[in-house]
Design a protein around this motif. Sequence first.
Motif, PDB file in Angstrom:
ATOM      1  N   TYR A 139      -1.596  -5.328  14.398  1.00  0.00           N
ATOM      2  CA  TYR A 139      -1.221  -6.245  13.285  1.00  0.00           C
ATOM      3  C   TYR A 139      -2.142  -7.564  13.142  1.00  0.00           C
ATOM      4  O   TYR A 139      -3.014  -7.382  13.842  1.00  0.00           O
ATOM      5  N   GLY A 140      -1.938  -8.141  12.059  1.00  0.00           N
ATOM      6  CA  GLY A 140      -2.626  -9.440  11.763  1.00  0.00           C
ATOM      7  C   GLY A 140      -3.938  -9.246  11.312  1.00  0.00           C
ATOM      8  O   GLY A 140      -4.470 -10.267  10.972  1.00  0.00           O
ATOM      9  N   PHE A 141      -4.376  -8.019  11.022  1.00  0.00           N
ATOM     10  CA  PHE A 141      -5.747  -7.868  10.531  1.00  0.00           C
ATOM     11  C   PHE A 141      -5.917  -7.568   8.785  1.00  0.00           C
ATOM     12  O   PHE A 141      -6.940  -7.331   8.350  1.00  0.00           O
ATOM     13  N   TYR A 174      -5.635   0.776   7.189  1.00  0.00           N
ATOM     14  CA  TYR A 174      -4.350   1.054   6.414  1.00  0.00           C
ATOM     15  C   TYR A 174      -4.229   0.017   5.233  1.00  0.00           C
ATOM     16  O   TYR A 174      -3.081  -0.007   4.807  1.00  0.00           O
ATOM     17  N   LEU A 175      -5.108  -0.865   5.167  1.00  0.00           N
ATOM     18  CA  LEU A 175      -4.850  -1.900   4.118  1.00  0.00           C
ATOM     19  C   LEU A 175      -4.106  -1.194   2.820  1.00  0.00           C
ATOM     20  O   LEU A 175      -3.618  -1.870   2.059  1.00  0.00           O
ATOM     21  N   GLN A 210       3.913   0.546   7.102  1.00  0.00           N
ATOM     22  CA  GLN A 210       5.342   0.361   7.482  1.00  0.00           C
ATOM     23  C   GLN A 210       5.653   1.153   8.795  1.00  0.00           C
ATOM     24  O   GLN A 210       6.800   0.525   9.520  1.00  0.00           O
ATOM     25  N   ARG A 211       4.933   2.000   9.107  1.00  0.00           N
ATOM     26  CA  ARG A 211       5.137   2.559  10.581  1.00  0.00           C
ATOM     27  C   ARG A 211       4.623   1.930  11.816  1.00  0.00           C
ATOM     28  O   ARG A 211       5.032   2.277  12.946  1.00  0.00           O
ATOM     29  N   LEU A 244     -13.162  -5.584  -0.245  1.00  0.00           N
ATOM     30  CA  LEU A 244     -14.186  -5.228   0.767  1.00  0.00           C
ATOM     31  C   LEU A 244     -14.201  -3.726   1.079  1.00  0.00           C
ATOM     32  O   LEU A 244     -13.374  -3.007   0.711  1.00  0.00           O
ATOM     33  N   ASP A 245     -15.261  -3.439   1.605  1.00  0.00           N
ATOM     34  CA  ASP A 245     -15.319  -2.157   2.118  1.00  0.00           C
ATOM     35  C   ASP A 245     -14.457  -1.898   3.027  1.00  0.00           C
ATOM     36  O   ASP A 245     -14.014  -2.663   4.158  1.00  0.00           O
ATOM     37  N   ARG A 246     -13.791  -0.571   3.217  1.00  0.00           N
ATOM     38  CA  ARG A 246     -12.770  -0.135   4.087  1.00  0.00           C
ATOM     39  C   ARG A 246     -13.493   0.290   5.226  1.00  0.00           C
ATOM     40  O   ARG A 246     -14.467   0.968   5.255  1.00  0.00           O
ATOM     41  N   PRO A 247     -12.898   0.255   6.595  1.00  0.00           N
ATOM     42  CA  PRO A 247     -13.463   1.149   7.870  1.00  0.00           C
ATOM     43  C   PRO A 247     -13.099   2.466   7.030  1.00  0.00           C
ATOM     44  O   PRO A 247     -12.359   2.878   6.687  1.00  0.00           O
TER      45      PRO A 247
END
Length: 302
Positions: free
Chosen positions: A186-188, A214-215, A222-223, A243-246
Amino acid sequence: MEGEEKGKATFSDLSSLPEGVVAKILSLTTPPDACVLSAVSKTFHAAAQSDVVWNEFLPADWELLISRLKPNKLKFDPVSSPKKDIFFSLCYFPVLIDDGNKSFSLEKWTGKKCIMLGARDLSITWGENSDYWTWEDHPDSRFAEVAVLIYVWWLEIRGRLSCRMLSPKTVYAVYFVFNIEESSYYGFNIDPPDATVGILGHENHPKSVCLDPYLDQPQQRQRQRQRRAPWERRPQSEHMPALDRPHKRHDGWFEIELGEFISGDDVDDELEMALKEVKGSSSKGGLVVEGIEIRPKKTHRP
């Protein structure tokens, strides 16, 4: 037709050359070229297996680097194995060096060196405080331990590497390699961390990066357990800047590019890498750090 006939004549002429001469010619190409040209004729096939060819594709200091390996079984014998076998073993089976805290491998298209700094080779703020981080083994990691984030507001991870360990005059990309603990990640998705990459002592401009795989997947998010302290009143935003995603690697880890640089001829240069989010506006947890990988920047290949 005339062009095709000329092409056939050229290969025929080359195939009539002594194997040693063909081997020398192939050594001036690239590993993929040598593999493709081995199908031209029996002479080319024999020459393409030659140590003369593959010794040119191996870095000059490969033996010195593997002498720093953690005691374990290599996939080849450094003395008696054909150089082609050694080359491809180093491409597909990274060797652990420096007490097992780094890995060394080769990029198969060019033979350029790739180095990965494991979590134990990084400087992680509060990394030795068990209230914030734990060190665990991980079944998918090449290293003995990974760093697992329990709870922090201030994330800061740094790494340094001597440029003598890299191939000169090469465009390198630097990647943060990580995973997540589904139940406690969480928190990212609030404030993106800043990354800097460059030669120590030079001005290196930061760029923002995304550490939330999972942005863009609300159902997956939600899981996850959204763990927040009672005093955290700021809503968690799903609208991080573009931004580029992982992306997920073939080995199951996520990676995100932190930046790139060009290695020069000065082997005394030191590469510095940093990833930090120090705004302190939200707590974070569940990040699993494998390390930071430095490998040649991919170019388009047909």
